[in-house]
Motif scaffolding. Structure first.
Motif, short mmCIF file in Angstrom:
data_model
loop_
_atom_site.label_atom_id
_atom_site.label_comp_id
_atom_site.label_asym_id
_atom_site.label_seq_id
_atom_site.Cartn_x
_atom_site.Cartn_y
_atom_site.Cartn_z
N ARG A 118 -9.11 8.02 -6.45
CA ARG A 118 -9.94 7.52 -5.36
C ARG A 118 -9.56 8.17 -4.03
N LEU A 119 -8.26 8.21 -3.72
CA LEU A 119 -7.79 8.78 -2.46
C LEU A 119 -8.04 10.29 -2.40
N PRO A 178 -5.89 5.81 -11.18
CA PRO A 178 -7.18 5.48 -10.54
C PRO A 178 -7.10 5.48 -9.00
N GLU A 179 -6.02 4.96 -8.46
CA GLU A 179 -5.86 4.95 -6.99
C GLU A 179 -5.70 6.37 -6.47
N ASN A 194 -1.06 4.42 -11.58
CA ASN A 194 -1.46 4.85 -10.24
C ASN A 194 -2.60 5.88 -10.27
N GLU A 219 -11.69 10.84 -1.83
CA GLU A 219 -11.98 10.47 -0.44
C GLU A 219 -11.69 11.66 0.49
N ASP A 251 0.83 -1.21 0.00
CA ASP A 251 0.00 0.00 0.00
C ASP A 251 0.86 1.26 0.00
N ALA A 288 -0.65 4.47 -1.69
CA ALA A 288 -1.73 5.03 -0.87
C ALA A 288 -1.17 5.76 0.35
#
Length: 130
Positions: free
Chosen positions: A88-89, A84-85, A82, A92, A43, A46
């Motif tokens: 998302r973050l 899409p991740e 990276n 968020e 991770d 992230a």
């Protein structure tokens, strides 16, 4: 013009400020995840994104701003895979607030990090206080 510094975020690694305020705007310099963030592991990306967002948020707070005052963000990420991740973050953390944004895939960043963020915030109250 007001130069912003907080010990709650990594100190600049060169001749620049963590942020500068002028004309109601706060310009946050490119922020990296900083020391103490692991550079490997499942991770890793992230953790680096969250740490970098934390640093930006602390610098903005020192300047009297919030993430909801951000009007523009430029994100440099290593590896287009990276994206899409990152999205998302980012979503968020920002929630319903959607500043203008550019995501720039790059081959590498300083110190082997995978993300660097630069932000611009605007507060009417800052303009009135000048």
């Amino acid at each position: 013009m007001n130069f912003i510094f907080t010990e709650k975020a990594p100190a600049p690694g060169g001749h620049y400020s963590q942020a500068v305020q002028a004309g109601g705007f706060t310009f946050v310099s490119g922020m990296l995840p900083g020391p103490g963030v692991a550079l490997d592991g499942p991770d890793n990306f992230a953790r680096q994104v969250r740490a970098t967002l934390d640093h930006c948020q602390r610098v903005l707070e020192e300047a009297g701003c919030r993430l909801t005052d951000v009007v523009q963000c430029t994100a440099y990420i290593v590896g287009v895979n990276n994206w899409p991740e990152f999205n998302r973050l980012y979503a968020e953390r920002f929630g319903a607030h959607k500043p203008a944004r550019a995501v720039v895939p790059v081959p590498e960043l300083h110190h082997g990090f995978l993300v660097e963020l630069q932000m611009v915030a605007y507060r009417d109250a800052l303009l009135r206080a000048e």
